[in-house]
Design an enzyme around this catalytic site. Structure first.
Site, PDB file in Angstrom:
ATOM      1  N   ASP A 400       0.723  -1.047   0.073  1.00  0.00           N
ATOM      2  CA  ASP A 400      -0.135   0.081   0.309  1.00  0.00           C
ATOM      3  C   ASP A 400       1.336   1.248  -0.175  1.00  0.00           C
ATOM      4  O   ASP A 400       0.362   2.583   0.411  1.00  0.00           O
ATOM      5  CB  ASP A 400      -0.516   0.279   0.894  1.00  0.00           C
ATOM      6  CG  ASP A 400      -0.437   0.194   2.307  1.00  0.00           C
ATOM      7  OD1 ASP A 400       0.971  -0.122   2.684  1.00  0.00           O
ATOM      8  OD2 ASP A 400      -0.719  -0.199   3.454  1.00  0.00           O
ATOM      9  N   ASP A 481       7.000  -4.425  13.595  1.00  0.00           N
ATOM     10  CA  ASP A 481       7.942  -3.250  14.150  1.00  0.00           C
ATOM     11  C   ASP A 481       8.287  -2.980  15.385  1.00  0.00           C
ATOM     12  O   ASP A 481       9.625  -2.105  15.502  1.00  0.00           O
ATOM     13  CB  ASP A 481       7.315  -1.754  13.076  1.00  0.00           C
ATOM     14  CG  ASP A 481       5.776  -2.133  12.640  1.00  0.00           C
ATOM     15  OD1 ASP A 481       5.785  -3.043  13.539  1.00  0.00           O
ATOM     16  OD2 ASP A 481       5.545  -1.219  12.566  1.00  0.00           O
TER      17      ASP A 481
END
Length: 540
Positions: A400, A481
């Protein structure tokens, strides 16, 4: 005998009588047995006669057919071949025909939407919460009934009605369109979007209100609904009753004429794609098809020419299509080094990958929610280094994101820093603080004490010797992350980032993403649009 004396207690001997009262077989019994034998022999003889007659008929048929074939061949050349209809009629059966209509059953309700075609479920979303909220759109082939697209637009949230209209604009005229609402789909449905749906054939969408249910079926471009239903909610605290729409949709004749594209490898991929999926606009245009191959400029002194690229993808094929188009257009892009990793066995993302001639790998999902994404990342990183065993680095990008023209050039210039400086953890193409009004210099770099991700360069040594063995297991609902930013992994090392980002996050729908967050945070970020930017102070 002279010594024999009669036993006065002995019972007199009486011979046992036959059940017919005689010691000999009865005549009627003998005659019945003879009749049975005679009938058996007659029956056997009859079977033999039938068998002989059948064999004779078959031999006669074979000889006659052979004679006809020889006669036909001698007079008209090629042999006579019976048609499919003749074969069917000779067997006493009519040829099979495809159904002329599709029987559709459509549900719209608070907690579930579903679409069935001829009893087969092609859409069902009953997930709890806001997942799947909004207007679901299913596109069917008008000649075959095959599913060509399945999308959901959260029109409770802002801007999603624009995405809905954009998608519908890219659908080929004539396709069967099915609309149905789950939970709530009217709150941010603007007048412009409602007018668009009215033009598509709706007579009820103008009156669609908060928590109403609604479903419609139409042909794209006809301007008239084949069927439509709508239930009103009595108040803001309750949902309307479920809509259960049933309709038989006539199939149309298949158009045999295809686009007159050149018969080459590129357009073979295009034809295969356009026969299966829908909603990609000019990709399937007969007159002016969008390019699916690109010729980006080479990079001078390219240090990432042999570095593989992993594209992390799920089931958002339109996002993937947009991202790959920008990635393959960037200077220095090498399609042979790009692999798309798909989290799950979804067909459309794989078709998009094949459209661009790239390698696609589908992973079996592990875990749920954030843990599933975390495991998908690990599988993709491990697989990339396995596919490219000589690679010392890899670039990771998500489905994206838009890519800047100098994306690879940026990493080519910064790779020596990661290679030589042990105090560096990564190089990222993203600046969390890179807003339109704060980022001005695309040649400027920073060192930061975090790990931004969103397009980054990973060293194989770091992954193999430190991260891979410690990676969170599937039962831990951790963000990959956030885990990488923890002190135990980062160990006070820093990352390089640009002042102006080389990626732009455009996805508004995802596990941890919604249109509001996209609009308020990501949409205000700036991305570099210049090519061949020379980075400052790279040797310092």
């Amino acid at each position: 005998m002279e010594s024999w004396k009669p036993n006065p207690k002995a019972q007199p001997f009486v011979p046992k009588r036959h059940h017919h009262g005689s010691l000999l077989p009865h005549r009627s019994h003998v005659s019945q047995s003879n009749r049975r034998r005679m009938l058996t022999r007659v029956f056997q003889a009859g079977l033999i006669i039938v068998l002989v007659v059948t064999v004779g008929i078959n031999l006669t048929f074979i000889l006659n057919t052979s004679h006809k074939l020889q006669s036909t061949q001698s007079t008209s050349g090629p042999p006579y071949v019976p048609s499919k209809d003749e074969f069917a009629n000779s067997a006493g059966r009519k040829p099979l025909e495809k159904p002329k209509v599709l029987a559709l059953d459509i549900m719209s309700s608070q907690s579930k939407v579903s679409v069935t075609v001829d009893g087969a479920t092609i859409l069902e979303d009953a997930a709890p919460g806001a997942h799947g909220r909004g207007i679901h759109v299913v596109v069917l082939n008008q000649a075959t009934g095959a599913v060509m697209a399945d999308r959901v637009f959260d029109t409770y949230s802002k801007k999603e009605d624009e995405a809905l209209m954009l998608f519908l604009n890219m659908v080929t005229p004539g396709r069967i369109l099915i609309f149905t609402i789950k939970d709530e789909g009217s709150f941010s449905l603007t007048h412009r979007a409602r007018d668009y749906l009215v033009a598509a054939g709706s007579t009820k969408v103008k009156g669609l209100e908060y928590r109403d249910t609604w479903a419609m079926v139409t042909y794209k471009g006809d301007g008239k609904a084949l069927a439509e239903d709508h239930n009103h909610s009595d108040n803001f605290q309750e949902w309307a009753e479920a809509v259960l729409l049933k309709v038989d949709v006539p199939l149309k004749e298949k158009e045999e004429r295809g686009c007159d594209w050149p018969d080459d490898e590129v357009n073979k991929r295009r034809r295969s794609f356009c026969d299966k999926v829908e909603g990609y606009g000019s990709v399937c245009s007969c007159t002016d098809p969008a390019p699916i191959t690109f010729q980006p400029d080479a990079i001078s002194n390219n240090k990432v020419s042999d570095i593989p690229v992993a594209v992390i993808a799920s089931n958002r094929p339109h996002y993937l299509y947009r991202m790959l188009r920008s990635l393959l257009s960037a200077d220095g892009a090498n399609p042979n080094l790009i692999t798309v990793f798909i989290d799950g066995y979804f067909e459309e993302p794989l078709e998009v990958t094949k459209l661009y001639g790239l390698r696609g790998v589908q992973h079996t999902p592990l875990g749920i929610k954030n843990a599933r994404v975390c495991q998908h990342y690990k599988s993709s990183l491990t697989a990339t280094f396995n596919l490219h065993p000589n690679a010392k680095y890899m670039i990771i990008i998500e489905e994206d994101m838009d890519i800047s023209p100098d994306f690879f050039d940026y990493f080519s210039q910064t790779l020596p820093l990661l290679e030589e400086d042990e105090s560096l953890y990564c190089v990222s193409a993203w600046n969390d603080q890179g807003y339109d009004d704060s980022s001005k210099d695309p040649s400027l770099l920073y060192r930061i004490e975090t790990m931004p991700g969103l397009g980054w360069l990973l060293k194989k040594k770091l992954y193999k010797e430190e991260l891979e063995s410690k990676w969170p297991t599937p039962e831990k609902l951790w963000d990959w992350d956030m885990w990488m930013r923890m002190p135990g992994q980062r160990k006070d090392r820093e990352c390089i980032i640009p002042d102006v980002s080389r990626t732009f996050h455009f996805g508004s729908v995802g596990l941890n993403m919604n249109p509001y967050f996209q609009e308020s945070y990501f949409s205000r970020h700036k991305m570099n649009t210049q090519a061949k930017v020379k980075l400052k102070d790279i040797d310092k």
